[in-house]
Design a protein around this motif. Structure first.
Motif, short mmCIF file in Angstrom:
data_model
loop_
_atom_site.label_atom_id
_atom_site.label_comp_id
_atom_site.label_asym_id
_atom_site.label_seq_id
_atom_site.Cartn_x
_atom_site.Cartn_y
_atom_site.Cartn_z
N ARG A 33 0.84 -1.21 -0.12
CA ARG A 33 0.24 -0.05 -0.09
C ARG A 33 0.94 1.06 0.08
N TYR A 87 -2.75 8.55 -8.91
CA TYR A 87 -2.89 7.59 -10.11
C TYR A 87 -1.71 6.71 -10.10
N ARG A 91 -2.41 2.71 -5.33
CA ARG A 91 -2.83 1.33 -5.54
C ARG A 91 -2.37 0.43 -4.14
N TYR A 102 -7.71 -5.79 -4.69
CA TYR A 102 -7.04 -4.82 -5.16
C TYR A 102 -7.89 -3.31 -5.13
N ARG A 103 -6.91 -2.41 -4.58
CA ARG A 103 -7.79 -0.95 -4.33
C ARG A 103 -7.06 0.07 -5.49
N PHE A 104 -7.83 0.75 -6.11
CA PHE A 104 -6.98 1.78 -7.01
C PHE A 104 -8.32 3.00 -7.01
N ILE A 155 0.08 -3.67 -9.51
CA ILE A 155 0.77 -2.89 -8.68
C ILE A 155 2.20 -2.58 -8.87
#
Length: 196
Positions: A33, A87, A91, A102-104, A155
């Protein structure tokens, strides 16, 4: 012997500097992260910028105040720069027995291990690697790089964290029988990447 993850002097590849990413590798879980420093910078810097601008506007000095359109342009440029930073660096990925989360930005996606048919390490740019997970087999360009699109969870693994790539893949291999794709330098992780 020269290792691809270390310079000839024996120091880890990539320098030290502002840390943008935290990688936590446990026995059964990996969390990648944005670093605490990056999250703090992203929260504090805009506030300081707005406070400074408002202070200048409300100061009441006899100097000419900026035109509203110019002020809006400055805020828009600052907002776009902040968005670009997130951006590129914002991520996060969590790998555990349930699969990959997955986080974006505001997007969140979860892939179960049963749905993952391709994963591994692909070259990115400036010596960074891209850790990716895909529901379909991806093509390789034959030079250690996969054709990764928006549909894949991926990532960047920053230079200071490249030495953890073998540990990350070892956790993944506990949950899937699929062999990971390894770009050529990372394929020399002898003694780090466990075989079954």
């Amino acid at each position: 012997m020269y290792s691809p993850l270390r310079s000839p002097s024996g120091k880890p590849a990539g320098g030290t500097g502002v840390k943008l990413q935290d990688v936590s590798v446990g026995a059964d879980r990996v969390i990648i992260r944005p670093s605490t420093e990056m999250r703090a910078f992203s929260a504090i810097f805009p506030g300081l910028f707005v406070m400074f601008t408002l202070t200048q506007m409300l100061n009441g000095s006899s100097e000419r105040q900026p035109a509203p359109l110019a002020l809006c342009a400055v805020f828009a440029i600052f907002f776009l720069a902040e968005l670009l930073l997130w951006y590129v660096q914002g991520r996060s990925v969590t790998i555990d027995e349930n699969g990959v989360e997955y986080r974006f930005l505001i997007r969140k996606r979860r892939l179960s291990w049963a749905r993952i048919h391709d994963y591994g390490l692909s070259y990115a740019y400036w010596g960074q690697l891209r850790l990716y997970f895909s529901e379909e087999r991806l093509e390789s360009n034959g030079e250690g790089k996969k054709r990764i699109g928006r549909k894949q969870a991926n990532i960047l693994l920053h230079l200071p964290n490249r030495n953890k790539s073998g540990q990350i893949l070892n956790v993944c291999r506990k949950y899937t029988r699929i062999r990971p794709f390894l770009c050529s330098d990372e394929g020399k992780l002898t003694g780090v990447l466990r075989d079954r």
